[in-house]
Structure formats: structure tokens, C-alpha cells
Scaffold this motif. Structure first.
Motif, PDB file in Angstrom:
ATOM      1  N   ALA A   1      32.237  43.260  43.664  1.00  0.00           N
ATOM      2  CA  ALA A   1      33.012  42.535  44.666  1.00  0.00           C
ATOM      3  C   ALA A   1      32.242  41.315  45.165  1.00  0.00           C
ATOM      4  O   ALA A   1      31.023  41.209  44.997  1.00  0.00           O
ATOM      5  CB  ALA A   1      33.365  43.445  45.836  1.00  0.00           C
ATOM      6  N   VAL A   2      32.957  40.394  45.788  1.00  0.00           N
ATOM      7  CA  VAL A   2      32.359  39.166  46.319  1.00  0.00           C
ATOM      8  C   VAL A   2      32.796  38.987  47.775  1.00  0.00           C
ATOM      9  O   VAL A   2      33.985  39.108  48.095  1.00  0.00           O
ATOM     10  CB  VAL A   2      32.792  37.924  45.512  1.00  0.00           C
ATOM     11  N   LEU A   3      31.818  38.727  48.631  1.00  0.00           N
ATOM     12  CA  LEU A   3      32.099  38.317  50.002  1.00  0.00           C
ATOM     13  C   LEU A   3      31.893  36.802  50.049  1.00  0.00           C
ATOM     14  O   LEU A   3      30.766  36.312  49.901  1.00  0.00           O
ATOM     15  CB  LEU A   3      31.158  39.019  50.977  1.00  0.00           C
ATOM     16  N   LEU A   4      32.982  36.055  50.219  1.00  0.00           N
ATOM     17  CA  LEU A   4      32.955  34.598  50.108  1.00  0.00           C
ATOM     18  C   LEU A   4      33.139  33.959  51.491  1.00  0.00           C
ATOM     19  O   LEU A   4      34.224  33.983  52.058  1.00  0.00           O
ATOM     20  CB  LEU A   4      34.059  34.130  49.153  1.00  0.00           C
ATOM     21  N   PHE A   5      32.064  33.391  52.012  1.00  0.00           N
ATOM     22  CA  PHE A   5      32.133  32.706  53.317  1.00  0.00           C
ATOM     23  C   PHE A   5      32.581  31.266  53.106  1.00  0.00           C
ATOM     24  O   PHE A   5      32.078  30.572  52.224  1.00  0.00           O
ATOM     25  CB  PHE A   5      30.759  32.712  53.997  1.00  0.00           C
ATOM     26  N   ILE A   6      33.504  30.829  53.958  1.00  0.00           N
ATOM     27  CA  ILE A   6      33.964  29.444  53.864  1.00  0.00           C
ATOM     28  C   ILE A   6      33.839  28.724  55.199  1.00  0.00           C
ATOM     29  O   ILE A   6      34.245  27.571  55.319  1.00  0.00           O
ATOM     30  CB  ILE A   6      35.424  29.369  53.357  1.00  0.00           C
ATOM     31  N   GLY A   7      33.254  29.391  56.206  1.00  0.00           N
ATOM     32  CA  GLY A   7      33.148  28.779  57.528  1.00  0.00           C
ATOM     33  C   GLY A   7      31.822  29.055  58.194  1.00  0.00           C
ATOM     34  O   GLY A   7      30.999  29.831  57.707  1.00  0.00           O
TER      35      GLY A   7
END
Length: 595
Positions: A331-337
Motif C-alpha cells: 500500500a501507499v500513503l500519499l501526502f499531497i498537503g
């Protein structure tokens, strides 16, 4: 007139500023992240002006009502009132649920209902009055409804930028640039020491997702207001063939407000998409409306993208998914902020390999990614361009809403460009005495010619400056002044420099003490590099010239915005010159080189 920095000072949270000119205006009333919330006011205010709906700017408004600290009304744009009410009711619901776990609620739904009764709205660019102040909201381009707040009091103009957008939003207009002369600028600095990538955000998101290959699940923590809608629209533009789930009922409700607040949207957006259903419709998109469905998705290991609030992993539906994602190597935890200090998101992003969630320690096995580009905040370049695009440079700039180290780097950049930045601390109170606005007089007949939309006057002459007066003179007057000065110099070998200093005893100072004082003032950013350089340069006509320069600079409060610290700098410099003469200049040169 005084300005007190109640919150948002050397921190990216809890924005709140009290402007007192006999009539007390509170600008923003925000919650803080990961801190026991409490009302920070000890006295009543006459009115509140709100820049935008995010809880770190609006979250304590119901508490203000509950504690009977508001005499008048709250004012904002119509869209900010609508979105803030959604956020506040959602916050009250969460607090009610937390009460079952023993945590006392700050406010309830009744407090919000009472708040909305005294909440008035004005459209962008429509001026209104509060006491003897004139107020106007300008588009900030941060989230829908967000505004800068321009306040004019007896000719002094103060601009609060609030959170100001980067101008790269897929949906919102660029921030307005005021046409007025701004005396005092209170500007945010969340990304004041870094720059966003030039590539369009939807391209960055598409490349990141498609590069993940065989990863099964992607969890994107996102703010329910602004960020979630931008991501959905970005995915729509790229046409990804992956199931997408928006697991935030609040984000869906906010998306619906885009239908009836079209002035905040880019012209090409509001002309192309007539309804939210069209704007945010993409194949394989599901709005997750029940918590039961949310938990089912969290346990499902099929390939998908889940967008869920909160953006900093501090509660909300994202917490249903997070434990499952963290434990999954595929799985991937993708931060965009942005992830504020002290938040769970910040801890994971900075590399902690295990975290505690609801009294359970969870090992971080998933892949952690972060992309830039979807920020709703302007970066270093954008903030500086905003200031440079003002028709007149502000007399003083107060840097707020940023981590302290970021603010210091941003302030250094502004000083290089000859601005006067200051980083206030929490609870600090500063006198606003009016701007250093210079009066300009043209000493000859003005003859303008029309060139397109402009009127232009060409002339040959000079610009004469005397204290706060600028005089534009003709070439004849300029030559006359030069001739008179040449005659005077022929009769006097040395130009006498008047010493404008009171007949008072000046305390002596040793070389070691003067060096130490200068070094401390430089390290504490009380004495700027540019002012120390000016001190050295003004010694070249003769040491006595420095007395005049120090006194003039002190009286204009140009050493430092705070008068007490301004006077302290002047006193140290006067003591140095009086006691040490040329040696004081040599010491200053040494300190300048070292710092």
C-alpha cells in the motif's frame, strides 16, 4: 491604534489578530493543532472579520459566542459563511462523540446556531464600514470563499492576506492584488522558504500514481475543503482508469457549494461546467456516505485510490483506513498537503517507523510518498511576487502563519530586497503609527500625453528628497541647485555636518561592550544587516554625520518596528560613536562580516 498577535504567530495554526483603534476588530478566530483549546480573549470585541472557513482560522468562533465576548457581528464572504458552517457543525459532532471518551466539548450545535444569527456577509470588492474603519474583502484564491481583508482607518491601510493561494489552482481564481497603497501588510508564510514545482499539479499526480505500478491501495489524506475537490478534478482531467473513493461526506457537501458560488471559480471552469455533478464526475468514482461502507473499504485490499479527511491524520474517516494501510507493504500513503508540527501526518512523513493509533502501536510498513503542486498556499516566489506587484511597497511587513525557521528565512529574503519584515511573537502587541508614506510634489507645469490606456509625461530634471518629501524639479532648477552648491564649496573646504542631537549626557561604552551589544542585536534580528551597513556608510562624510543619521532613523522608527527596541538600537549606536568614534565603525564592520 494597536495590533495584537493572539495566534498564528511563529506557528501554522490558531490564526487570530486583534486590531484596536477604539473599536476592537478580531481578524480570524482559529483553533490550534494538538493543543488544549481555550479562548484566548479576556475582553469583548466589537466585530470579527473572517478570512476563510478552515478551522485554524474559524474554529473558535462558537466559543466566542458561548463566552459572550462578541458585542456585534461576524463578517465574511457568503461562501465562507456557508463552508464554515459545514465545518463547525462537523466539529461539534466530533466533539460530542469525543465527550463519550471523557473529553470536554468546547461548544455545541446551539452555539453555532447563535453564531449564525449574528453572521453577516459581503461580496468580494464591496466596501462596508465598522466604526470609523472601511473594510473590503479581496479574493485570496486559497479555498472557495477565501478573502484577503483590507482595512482603512483614518488614511492608514492594513492588509491581512489570510491564507493566500499560489495562483495555480485548477478551479479558483488567482489572488487579487490590491490597487491601494498598503501601509501595513500582515502576510502568511507557510511555504515562505520553498517553491512549488512548475509542472501542473494534475500532471504530477498522474505521474506519481501511474509510477506506483503493482501497489494495491493508495490512501490520500486530504482536507475536506479545497484539496479534496482539486484532487478529484485533477483525476478527472487525466482520465485514470482506477476506482476512486471520496470518503468524506463533508468534502461532498463542500463540493456542492461550488454550484452557487461561481464568482470564485476561474471563468473557463464556470463556463464549462454548469453543475457540481458534472465538474466532479469521473468514471469509477464513489462518494462514501456511511461509516459502515468506509470500514468495509478499509479492509478491502483491492486496487483503488481512497481520498479521505483529515489531511493531517488528526481524525475523520481517514483513521478507518490508516491502520490497514500502514501495515500493508503493498500500500501507499500519499501526502499531497502540508503537515503541521506535532501532527500524526508530520511524524509519519518525517520517518517514524511505528505510531500509536487509539492505544495501539502500529508498525509503518507501507510506502510513504509526498508530492508538491496541490498546495493551496503561495510559495516563496509567489509571496515575493505578490509584494512586488503591489503599486506601492508596504511600509512594514508582519510575517505570520508559518513555522519560525521558515519565517526567518523568508524575512532574510525580504530584507535582501530592501523591505522591512518583522516576525511577531504570540501575544505581542505593536503600535501602528501610520505609514512612512512619502509626499510627492511636482514643481513645474504638468503636461501629459495619452498613450493607449495611459497618460505619460516626459521630462528632464531631477528628484529632490528631503525627509518625507519628494520634489520633482525641472532641469533648470536642478542646474541652479548644482551651481549654488559649487559656489558654496569654493568658499568652504569642509562641509559642516549639522549634529541634530539633544544636549544630553550619553552613557559611555567599552569596545568589548559595544561589540557584544551589536553581535546580540544582529543575532536576535533586532538590528538588520542593511541598517548596520548604512551605519558604516554614513561615517564616510565624517563621524559627526552619524549622530544626525542615528537620530533621524530613530525618529522614523526605521531601526525596528517596535518603538522600544528601535530606541534601544539607537541608544547603543549613539553610545558607541560618542565613546569610541572611528573605532565604533571598525567594530561594526567586524560584526557585519561575522553575521
Amino acid at each position: 491604534m494597536r495590533l495584537k498577535f493572539l495566534g498564528g504567530a511563529r506557528e501554522v495554526t490558531g490564526s487570530s489578530f486583534l486590531l484596536d483603534f477604539g473599536y476592537k476588530i478580531l481578524v480570524d478566530c482559529g483553533m490550534r493543532q494538538k493543543e488544549e483549546e481555550k479562548i484566548f480573549l479576556k475582553e469583548e470585541v466589537d466585530a470579527v472579520l473572517l478570512t476563510h472557513a478552515h478551522l485554524d482560522h474559524s474554529g473558535l468562533l462558537p466559543l466566542l459566542i458561548k463566552n459572550n465576548l462578541l458585542k456585534g457581528n461576524v463578517y465574511s464572504t457568503p461562501a465562507t459563511k456557508e463552508v464554515a458552517s459545514l465545518l463547525l457543525f462537523d466539529a461539534a459532532k466530533i466533539q460530542r462523540e469525543d465527550e463519550e471518551k471523557g473529553k470536554k466539548a468546547l461548544f455545541d450545535e446551539n452555539d453555532i446556531v447563535n453564531l449564525l444569527k449574528v453572521w453577516e456577509t459581503y461580496d468580494l470588492n464591496k466596501q462596508f464600514s465598522l466604526g470609523n474603519a472601511r473594510v473590503k474583502f479581496l479574493d485570496a484564491g486559497h479555498i472557495i470563499g477565501s478573502s484577503q481583508i483590507l482595512i482603512e482607518i483614518e488614511g492608514i491601510k492594513i492588509l491581512f492576506t489570510g491564507d493566500i493561494g499560489c495562483g495555480r489552482s485548477l478551479l479558483l481564481n488567482k489572488p487579487d492584488v490590491p490597487k491601494e497603497h498598503i501601509d501595513y501588510l500582515i502576510i502568511e508564510s507557510t511555504y515562505g522558504d520553498r517553491e512549488h514545482p512548475d509542472k501542473p499539479p494534475e500532471e504530477i499526480l498522474y505521474e506519481e500514481i501511474t509510477s506506483l505500478g503493482d501497489y494495491s491501495r493508495i490512501l490520500i489524506p486530504a482536507f475536506a475543503v479545497g484539496r479534496a475537490q482539486e484532487i478529484i478534478y485533477g483525476l478527472k482531467l487525466k482520465g485514470l482508469d482506477i476506482p476512486v473513493f471520496l470518503d468524506s461526506p463533508l468534502a461532498e457537501k463542500v463540493a456542492e457549494t461550488y454550484d452557487y458560488f461561481l464568482p470564485y471559480l476561474k471563468p473557463e471552469i464556470k463556463n464549462k461546467w454548469k453543475k457540481m455533478g458534472e465538474m466532479f464526475s469521473i468514471p469509477h468514482l464513489e462518494y462514501v456516505r456511511s461509516n459502515k461502507r468506509s470500514k468495509e473499504l478499509a479492509e478491502d485490499r483491492k486496487k483503488k485510490i481512497v481520498i479521505a479527511a483529515s489531511g493531517m491524520l488528526e481524525g475523520g474517516r481517514v483513521m478507518n483506513h490508516l491502520p490497514h494501510i500502514l501495515k500493508d507493504e503493498n500500500a501507499v500513503l500519499l501526502f499531497i498537503g502540508y503537515q503541521a508540527e506535532g501532527t500524526l501526518g508530520r511524524k509519519i512523513l518525517e520517518g517514524e517507523r511505528s505510531v500509536w493509533i487509539e492505544d495501539k502501536e502500529i508498525e509503518v510498513k507501507c510506502s510513504i510518498k509526498k508530492i508538491e503542486g496541490f498546495s493551496a498556499h503561495s510559495d516563496r516566489r509567489g509571496l515575493i511576487n505578490f509584494i512586488n506587484n503591489l503599486p506601492f511597497y508596504p511600509s512594514y511587513i508582519f510575517i505570520v502563519h508559518g513555522e519560525y525557521e521558515t519565517q526567518k528565512r523568508f524575512a532574510d529574503e525580504l530584507r535582501i530586497q530592501k523591505f522591512y519584515p518583522y516576525i511577531p511573537s504570540k501575544e505581542e502587541e505593536i503600535d501602528l503609527k501610520g505609514g512612512a508614506r512619502e509626499k510627492i510634489i511636482i514643481d513645474f507645469e504638468k503636461k501629459f500625453q495619452k498613450y493607449g490606456m495611459y497618460e505619460i509625461m516626459l521630462f528632464t530634471g531631477g528628484i529632490l528628497k528631503d525627509d518625507n518629501l519628494i520634489r520633482v524639479i525641472s532641469k533648470e532648477d536642478l542646474f541652479e541647485i548644482i551651481n549654488e552648491e559649487e559656489k558654496r564649496l569654493k568658499h568652504k573646504e569642509k562641509v559642516e555636518i549639522p549634529v541634530d542631537i539633544e544636549k544630553e549626557e550619553i552613557e559611555s561604552i567599552t569596545e568589548e561592550e559595544f561589540y557584544r551589544e551589536l553581535k546580540n542585536m544582529r543575532e536576535e534580528k533586532i538590528l538588520s544587516k542593511s541598517k548596520l551597513q548604512e551605519f558604516i556608510e554614513n561615517a564616510s562624510p565624517g563621524i559627526d554625520n552619524l549622530f544626525s543619521w542615528i537620530r533621524i532613523t530613530k525618529n522614523k522608527i526605521r531601526f525596528y518596528p517596535d518603538k522600544e527596541k528601535n530606541d534601544m538600537v539607537a541608544e547603543i549606536l549613539l553610545r558607541g560613536i560618542n565613546s569610541l568614534r572611528e573605532i565604533a565603525v571598525s567594530i561594526a564592520e567586524k560584526v557585519l562580516e561575522e553575521t
